[in-house]
Design a protein around this motif. Structure first.
Motif, PDB file in Angstrom:
ATOM      1  N   SER A  14      -4.711 -10.930  10.316  1.00 51.54           N
ATOM      2  CA  SER A  14      -3.968 -10.613  11.534  1.00 51.54           C
ATOM      3  C   SER A  14      -4.035  -9.122  11.851  1.00 51.54           C
ATOM      4  CB  SER A  14      -2.513 -11.061  11.396  1.00 51.54           C
ATOM      5  OG  SER A  14      -1.875 -10.363  10.334  1.00 51.54           O
ATOM      6  N   PHE A  15      -4.031  -8.264  10.820  1.00 46.24           N
ATOM      7  CA  PHE A  15      -4.139  -6.827  11.062  1.00 46.24           C
ATOM      8  C   PHE A  15      -5.484  -6.490  11.701  1.00 46.24           C
ATOM      9  CE2 PHE A  15      -5.561  -2.612   9.768  1.00 46.24           C
ATOM     10  CZ  PHE A  15      -4.512  -1.821  10.200  1.00 46.24           C
ATOM     11  N   ALA A  16      -6.541  -7.078  11.176  1.00 45.63           N
ATOM     12  CA  ALA A  16      -7.858  -6.809  11.745  1.00 45.63           C
ATOM     13  C   ALA A  16      -7.944  -7.299  13.184  1.00 45.63           C
ATOM     14  CB  ALA A  16      -8.938  -7.473  10.891  1.00 45.63           C
TER      15      ALA A  16
ATOM     16  N   VAL B   2       7.400  13.778  11.866  1.00 46.04           N
ATOM     17  CA  VAL B   2       6.604  13.505  10.673  1.00 46.04           C
ATOM     18  C   VAL B   2       7.130  12.268   9.947  1.00 46.04           C
ATOM     19  CG1 VAL B   2       5.925  14.391   8.416  1.00 46.04           C
ATOM     20  CG2 VAL B   2       5.902  15.901  10.406  1.00 46.04           C
ATOM     21  N   SER B   3       8.446  12.101   9.890  1.00 46.62           N
ATOM     22  CA  SER B   3       9.031  10.940   9.231  1.00 46.62           C
ATOM     23  C   SER B   3       8.642   9.649   9.938  1.00 46.62           C
ATOM     24  CB  SER B   3      10.554  11.069   9.175  1.00 46.62           C
ATOM     25  OG  SER B   3      10.935  12.235   8.475  1.00 46.62           O
ATOM     26  N   VAL B   4       8.724   9.660  11.275  1.00 43.13           N
ATOM     27  CA  VAL B   4       8.355   8.467  12.043  1.00 43.13           C
ATOM     28  C   VAL B   4       6.875   8.150  11.858  1.00 43.13           C
ATOM     29  CG1 VAL B   4       8.112   7.531  14.372  1.00 43.13           C
ATOM     30  CG2 VAL B   4      10.207   8.740  13.723  1.00 43.13           C
ATOM     31  N   ALA B   5       6.028   9.195  11.932  1.00 45.05           N
ATOM     32  CA  ALA B   5       4.587   8.967  11.766  1.00 45.05           C
ATOM     33  C   ALA B   5       4.279   8.416  10.380  1.00 45.05           C
ATOM     34  CB  ALA B   5       3.819  10.268  12.012  1.00 45.05           C
ATOM     35  N   GLY B   6       4.923   8.966   9.346  1.00 47.65           N
ATOM     36  CA  GLY B   6       4.710   8.457   7.995  1.00 47.65           C
ATOM     37  C   GLY B   6       5.165   7.027   7.828  1.00 47.65           C
ATOM     38  N   PHE B   7       6.312   6.686   8.423  1.00 53.53           N
ATOM     39  CA  PHE B   7       6.803   5.314   8.343  1.00 53.53           C
ATOM     40  C   PHE B   7       5.832   4.352   9.030  1.00 53.53           C
ATOM     41  CE2 PHE B   7       9.159   1.815  10.295  1.00 53.53           C
ATOM     42  CZ  PHE B   7       9.704   1.216   9.165  1.00 53.53           C
ATOM     43  N   VAL B   8       5.300   4.745  10.191  1.00 54.73           N
ATOM     44  CA  VAL B   8       4.364   3.879  10.915  1.00 54.73           C
ATOM     45  C   VAL B   8       3.092   3.677  10.101  1.00 54.73           C
ATOM     46  CG1 VAL B   8       2.905   3.716  12.964  1.00 54.73           C
ATOM     47  CG2 VAL B   8       5.281   4.459  13.176  1.00 54.73           C
ATOM     48  N   VAL B   9       2.590   4.753   9.490  1.00 55.73           N
ATOM     49  CA  VAL B   9       1.368   4.636   8.686  1.00 55.73           C
ATOM     50  C   VAL B   9       1.595   3.715   7.490  1.00 55.73           C
ATOM     51  CG1 VAL B   9      -0.229   5.912   7.203  1.00 55.73           C
ATOM     52  CG2 VAL B   9       0.443   6.850   9.417  1.00 55.73           C
ATOM     53  N   LEU B  10       2.727   3.865   6.800  1.00 57.40           N
ATOM     54  CA  LEU B  10       3.026   3.003   5.663  1.00 57.40           C
ATOM     55  C   LEU B  10       3.178   1.546   6.090  1.00 57.40           C
ATOM     56  CD1 LEU B  10       5.554   5.215   3.649  1.00 57.40           C
ATOM     57  CD2 LEU B  10       3.165   4.727   3.091  1.00 57.40           C
ATOM     58  N   ALA B  11       3.812   1.337   7.241  1.00 55.12           N
ATOM     59  CA  ALA B  11       3.964  -0.032   7.742  1.00 55.12           C
ATOM     60  C   ALA B  11       2.606  -0.657   8.056  1.00 55.12           C
ATOM     61  CB  ALA B  11       4.858  -0.037   8.974  1.00 55.12           C
ATOM     62  N   LEU B  12       1.707   0.123   8.645  1.00 60.37           N
ATOM     63  CA  LEU B  12       0.372  -0.394   8.955  1.00 60.37           C
ATOM     64  C   LEU B  12      -0.409  -0.693   7.688  1.00 60.37           C
ATOM     65  CD1 LEU B  12      -0.637   1.877  11.977  1.00 60.37           C
ATOM     66  CD2 LEU B  12       0.021  -0.529  12.043  1.00 60.37           C
ATOM     67  N   LEU B  13      -0.300   0.170   6.687  1.00 57.30           N
ATOM     68  CA  LEU B  13      -0.992  -0.076   5.425  1.00 57.30           C
ATOM     69  C   LEU B  13      -0.457  -1.331   4.731  1.00 57.30           C
ATOM     70  CD1 LEU B  13      -1.251   3.560   3.981  1.00 57.30           C
ATOM     71  CD2 LEU B  13      -3.083   2.170   4.954  1.00 57.30           C
ATOM     72  N   ALA B  14       0.866  -1.512   4.765  1.00 53.26           N
ATOM     73  CA  ALA B  14       1.438  -2.723   4.177  1.00 53.26           C
ATOM     74  C   ALA B  14       0.974  -3.972   4.920  1.00 53.26           C
ATOM     75  CB  ALA B  14       2.968  -2.624   4.198  1.00 53.26           C
ATOM     76  N   TRP B  15       0.902  -3.876   6.235  1.00 58.79           N
ATOM     77  CA  TRP B  15       0.416  -4.999   7.049  1.00 58.79           C
ATOM     78  C   TRP B  15      -1.045  -5.299   6.712  1.00 58.79           C
ATOM     79  CZ3 TRP B  15       0.094  -4.851  13.140  1.00 58.79           C
ATOM     80  CH2 TRP B  15      -0.280  -6.112  13.597  1.00 58.79           C
ATOM     81  N   ALA B  16      -1.868  -4.238   6.629  1.00 57.55           N
ATOM     82  CA  ALA B  16      -3.283  -4.438   6.335  1.00 57.55           C
ATOM     83  C   ALA B  16      -3.484  -5.055   4.955  1.00 57.55           C
ATOM     84  CB  ALA B  16      -4.024  -3.105   6.428  1.00 57.55           C
ATOM     85  N   TYR B  17      -2.638  -4.696   4.000  1.00 60.75           N
ATOM     86  CA  TYR B  17      -2.781  -5.239   2.649  1.00 60.75           C
ATOM     87  C   TYR B  17      -2.215  -6.656   2.554  1.00 60.75           C
ATOM     88  CZ  TYR B  17      -2.354  -5.661  -2.418  1.00 60.75           C
ATOM     89  OH  TYR B  17      -2.439  -6.096  -3.716  1.00 60.75           O
ATOM     90  N   GLY B  18      -1.115  -6.921   3.225  1.00 59.67           N
ATOM     91  CA  GLY B  18      -0.471  -8.215   3.112  1.00 59.67           C
ATOM     92  C   GLY B  18      -1.080  -9.290   3.984  1.00 59.67           C
ATOM     93  N   ALA B  19      -1.509  -8.943   5.183  1.00 61.72           N
ATOM     94  CA  ALA B  19      -2.099  -9.922   6.117  1.00 61.72           C
ATOM     95  C   ALA B  19      -3.327  -9.299   6.769  1.00 61.72           C
ATOM     96  CB  ALA B  19      -1.080 -10.344   7.165  1.00 61.72           C
ATOM     97  N   PRO B  20      -4.413  -9.190   6.013  1.00 57.78           N
ATOM     98  CA  PRO B  20      -5.589  -8.497   6.544  1.00 57.78           C
ATOM     99  C   PRO B  20      -6.197  -9.154   7.773  1.00 57.78           C
ATOM    100  CG  PRO B  20      -6.109  -9.609   4.474  1.00 57.78           C
ATOM    101  CD  PRO B  20      -4.634  -9.671   4.644  1.00 57.78           C
TER     102      PRO B  20
END
Length: 475
Positions: free
Chosen positions: A98-100, A78-96
């Protein structure tokens, strides 16, 4: 009444009524359960390998989480999955962007593949007649992959052996309806493979305001609007000829004025000239100061102006002979763009036969010989029939705005353009929705592209005239 059937044929008899033929049950081969299980196991392994090969990320993520769970417990998982989700959200917000490009559109493509296309593929192929049933076996076109971007889904499809592209272009309406899209376009990638484009939204639904006047003088491709995929629409005018066709109110003037607007810095620098023929006396007269006396509205004056353009072209050709094969704009030899609004009035509806012949001959001469010496023609008309514009094939680049009849699409863009998705007869007649929307077919690409030109208002034209007049006063 009936004879006894010898041997074991009697149990196989289904009907012996006098008015029907004798029908026997087909032979049934009983397969051992072990063989059936082996066949299903092989199919499962093949499908698993194919899925992993086609969707490595989608398969590796749950496999990795499952391995972490088995080795270290659910808390770490659960910790790893949560970290990955937060990292993806930060990526999507910071560099939309490249994320897209790297994640977002791939996830959307997988979701659309599973929820729409894979789910309905067999039914749509059967109902539309693109699947074939031979000797009781169904042969189905194969869906290779799905790609998504901001406005459309693109499906790469392998056709059945023996199928033609026309088999698919004739069924674009069936495909669009079957997959819940507003339209479908078919493009041949290479032998046996097609790309089906299903738009999800319309980036060209809203009018585009006039673009900013360029800072640097250039006669290269001028930006005049936007393409359906969101990229800037750049129209080549130097070294080619452009034909624009569209019904009344379709927005032909947008393409004319956007081109003038894009060439304005070059006109101010003396590297380009626009010669205007305006028999309608409504479209181009509003900015006649931009044309420096090269403006004509009377048919006789239009014929004289075209003859003058032919003379300029022939003199340049004589000077360039043996020295250069292409034109480079200079102040001594600027690029000359001949704009003709409502060209059909001059070439078909002009009652004076002598003037009609002069104008047609001059336009044909410019269209066949003017490209290499820096004299281009941009002509606009409403009726694209051959008897109205018999030199339309001399224009390498063609633009079809809203047209009244489906047959006119192929008249403007070439045979088969409408089958490949150029539905110019379906463009909305409402100005806010359809004015300036067109399908463009360039010399370098046979596939029609849906575009929209920016709207140049009267105030924008006044601004252009004022800016050009300032250049004249400064000189």
């Amino acid at each position: 009444m009936f004879k006894r059937l010898p041997g074991d044929q009697a149990p196989n008899l289904v009907s012996t009524t006098p008015d029907t033929a004798v029908v026997f049950r087909p032979a049934v081969v009983r397969t051992p359960a072990l063989v059936t299980l082996i066949i299903y196991a092989c199919r499962f392994v093949v499908a698993l390998v194919r899925t992993v090969w086609r969707h490595p990320v989608a398969c590796c993520v749950p496999a990795a989480l499952g391995a972490v769970w088995a080795l270290y417990g659910w808390q770490l998982t659960v910790s790893v999955a949560g970290f990955v989700v937060l990292a993806l959200l930060a990526w999507a917000y910071g560099a939309p962007d490249s994320f897209a490009r790297l994640v977002g559109w791939r996830l959307l493509a997988w979701w659309r593949l599973m929820s729409v296309y894979r789910r309905h593929w067999h039914a749509v192929m059967e109902v539309s007649g693109l699947a074939r049933r031979i000797s009781g076996r169904v042969y189905m076109p194969r869906l290779v992959k799905v790609q998504c971007d901001g406005w459309a889904d693109r499906l790469t499809v392998r056709m059945l052996d023996g199928q033609a592209v026309k088999d698919w272009t004739d069924r674009t309406d069936n495909l669009a309806q079957g997959f819940g899209a507003v339209s479908c376009r078919v493009a041949l990638v290479k032998g046996g493979r097609l790309v089906l484009t299903f738009p999800r939204s319309d980036p060209l639904a809203a009018p585009i305001p006039a673009l900013a006047i360029p800072n640097e003088p250039s006669v290269g491709p001028v930006e005049i609007g936007k393409q359906e995929d969101g990229r800037p629409l750049k129209l080549k005018v130097h070294g080619t000829h452009v034909l624009i066709a569209g019904a009344t109110g379709a927005g032909k003037g947008s393409f004319l004025w956007d081109t003038i607007r894009g060439l304005l810095p070059a006109m101010r620098a003396g590297l380009a000239e626009v010669w205007a023929l305006d028999p309608k006396l409504m479209e181009l007269s509003f900015g006649r100061e931009l044309f420096q006396g090269r403006y004509a509205s009377d048919p006789a004056d239009c014929a004289d102006l075209l003859d003058e353009a032919v003379t300029v072209m022939q003199k340049r050709a004589a000077r360039f002979a043996g020295l250069q094969r292409s034109h480079v704009p200079t102040i001594e030899d600027p690029f000359v763009l001949v704009l003709v609004d409502e060209v059909a009035f001059l070439t078909a509806y002009q009652p004076d036969k002598h003037l009609r012949q002069r104008i047609s001959a001059a336009l044909a001469t410019l269209a066949t010989q003017g490209r290499s010496v820096g004299v281009g023609v941009m002509a606009a008309l409403q009726d694209p029939r051959k008897e109205v514009m018999n030199i339309r094939n001399l224009f390498p680049d063609k633009i079809a705005l809203r047209l009244d009849e489906s047959e006119q699409v192929d008249m403007v863009l070439g045979d088969g353009a409408r089958d490949r998705g150029a539905l110019a007869d379906h463009i909305s007649p409402v100005p806010e929705l359809g004015a300036g929307v067109a399908y463009m077919r360039l010399e370098t690409s046979p596939e029609p592209v849906r575009v929209r030109a920016a709207y140049v208002s009267d105030d924008d034209i006044r601004e252009m005239v004022a800016l050009f007049t300032e250049r004249g006063e400064a000189a």
